[in-house]
Design a protein around this motif. Structure first.
Motif, PDB file in Angstrom:
ATOM      1  N   TYR A   1       9.038   9.611 -40.992  1.00  0.00           N
ATOM      2  CA  TYR A   1       9.268   9.935 -39.646  1.00  0.00           C
ATOM      3  C   TYR A   1      10.339  10.636 -39.622  1.00  0.00           C
ATOM      4  O   TYR A   1      10.843  11.772 -38.811  1.00  0.00           O
ATOM      5  CB  TYR A   1       9.413   8.553 -38.891  1.00  0.00           C
ATOM      6  CG  TYR A   1       8.458   7.983 -38.403  1.00  0.00           C
ATOM      7  CD1 TYR A   1       7.318   8.600 -37.405  1.00  0.00           C
ATOM      8  CD2 TYR A   1       7.851   6.666 -38.697  1.00  0.00           C
ATOM      9  CE1 TYR A   1       6.327   7.914 -36.796  1.00  0.00           C
ATOM     10  CE2 TYR A   1       6.579   6.073 -38.315  1.00  0.00           C
ATOM     11  CZ  TYR A   1       5.978   6.658 -37.336  1.00  0.00           C
ATOM     12  OH  TYR A   1       4.939   6.188 -36.942  1.00  0.00           O
TER      13      TYR A   1
ATOM     14  N   TYR B   1      11.396  14.525 -38.403  1.00  0.00           N
ATOM     15  CA  TYR B   1      12.445  14.666 -37.380  1.00  0.00           C
ATOM     16  C   TYR B   1      13.271  15.596 -37.522  1.00  0.00           C
ATOM     17  O   TYR B   1      13.927  16.407 -36.949  1.00  0.00           O
ATOM     18  CB  TYR B   1      12.450  13.292 -36.817  1.00  0.00           C
ATOM     19  CG  TYR B   1      13.474  13.447 -35.568  1.00  0.00           C
ATOM     20  CD1 TYR B   1      13.036  13.664 -34.422  1.00  0.00           C
ATOM     21  CD2 TYR B   1      14.976  13.613 -35.685  1.00  0.00           C
ATOM     22  CE1 TYR B   1      13.876  13.760 -33.096  1.00  0.00           C
ATOM     23  CE2 TYR B   1      15.942  13.759 -34.405  1.00  0.00           C
ATOM     24  CZ  TYR B   1      15.310  14.005 -33.414  1.00  0.00           C
ATOM     25  OH  TYR B   1      16.038  14.125 -32.277  1.00  0.00           O
TER      26      TYR B   1
ATOM     27  N   ILE C   1       8.622  13.940 -33.266  1.00  0.00           N
ATOM     28  CA  ILE C   1       8.104  12.644 -33.999  1.00  0.00           C
ATOM     29  C   ILE C   1       6.609  12.758 -34.247  1.00  0.00           C
ATOM     30  O   ILE C   1       5.914  13.249 -33.370  1.00  0.00           O
ATOM     31  CB  ILE C   1       8.408  11.509 -33.004  1.00  0.00           C
ATOM     32  CG1 ILE C   1       9.804  11.411 -32.603  1.00  0.00           C
ATOM     33  CG2 ILE C   1       7.850  10.124 -33.717  1.00  0.00           C
ATOM     34  CD1 ILE C   1      10.814  11.076 -33.853  1.00  0.00           C
TER      35      ILE C   1
END
Length: 314
Positions: free
Chosen positions: A32, A36, A42
């Motif tokens: 993640y 990002y 996301i």
């Protein structure tokens, strides 16, 4: 043994269990935070990348361990094969996901909402596809090829199982390796440059598309490996990624979304909090406790525990 010694031993036992659980959250959270950091988006299909690693290693490991328990060098080799299979499957799905769900939108300069919808659509497609493909599997748990009744060693009277030690050590070594990769290698410098300022990085000769694809592959490999580890003590099924995926996202935000070391710390903290809350109160509170901690951290420090962006060198 006195009551205080018994409580102390039980505390250490749950501490080890929390470290094991947090290690898996941290591996997923790294995916993640990498995506990002590079795209400021996301990847909500990351939980299905985790699931792909679980299914891939399930099929391979169960084929290798048809005879039942495996011990010694054979068990170590099976563990390595299972981890590599999970990593390869996760990396492959993440690579395809980036090409199908993100690259076209990125080139057309689509609004960020389009990326979100595309990721959610890809998540639903992958989970339902897995349900169709693997619903016929009778044994949805990776064969236990370690003797869990036998402790590897003990700490303050608390037993540490071989499988627990392997999961914790592999996760920690992988996280240190990733931190070194991002902060000390040419690929890592490219990732940080794109995260800091993509247009300027392109002017400096960095291939943006390749860098983003490699970021997805690295994050996917980590999630796939986590899927294998998760499948060693839990059921592998088409919705297995939802709860760990949400918790790993919470861990990434807790540590500082876009920060690699923050994702590691956030995952370990979240694992410990869940286990300790379940021990001291009721296991039903474990899931709720993760989000209570997240809300409290965001109220006190909205950027998370560390909070720096991926683009900054360590």
């Amino acid at each position: 043994m006195s009551a205080s010694q018994s409580v102390g031993q039980e505390f250490v036992q749950y501490l080890i269990l929390g470290l094991e659980q947090g290690s898996i959250y941290a591996l997923i959270a790294l995916g993640y935070t990498l995506v990002y950091g590079v795209l400021q988006l996301i990847n909500f299909a990351h939980s299905e990348v985790f699931m792909a690693g679980g299914f891939g290693s399930l099929l391979v490991v169960n084929q290798l361990t048809k005879s039942g328990h495996t011990s010694g060098l054979d068990a170590v080799l099976v563990m390595i094969v299972g981890g590599l299979t999970g990593a390869v499957c996760g990396a492959a799905v993440a690579f395809a996901l980036e090409k199908v769900a993100y690259k076209t939108l990125r080139r057309s300069r689509a609004p960020k909402l389009a990326f979100l919808i595309s990721a959610i659509g890809a998540s639903l497609f992958l989970s339902n596809l897995a349900g169709k493909l693997f619903n016929h599997i009778q044994n949805n748990q990776i064969n236990n090829f370690f003797n869990e009744d036998k402790a590897l060693f003990s700490i303050a009277g608390a037993k540490v199982q071989l499988l627990q030690a392997i999961i914790i050590v592999v996760a920690l070594v992988t996280m240190v390796f990733l931190d070194t990769l991002v902060n000390r290698t040419k690929l890592g410098r490219s990732v940080r440059a794109v995260a800091e300022d993509a247009p300027t990085a392109a002017l400096m000769g960095i291939d943006i598309d390749k860098t983003i694809s490699r970021t997805f592959v690295i994050g996917g490999a980590l999630a796939g490996m986590a899927g294998f580890m998760f499948g060693l003590y839990s059921t592998v099924f088409y919705l297995m990624g939802f709860t760990p995926g949400v918790k790993a996202f919470a861990a990434a935000v807790l540590g500082g979304i876009g920060n690699i070391r923050g994702a590691m710390i956030g995952g370990l903290i979240l694992g410990e909090v869940e286990v300790m809350v379940g021990w001291l109160t009721d296991p039903k509170w474990e899931d709720i406790s993760s989000f209570i901690v997240l809300v409290l951290i965001l109220l006190v420090r909205p950027t998370g525990i560390l909070g720096e962006r991926l683009g900054r060198a360590a």
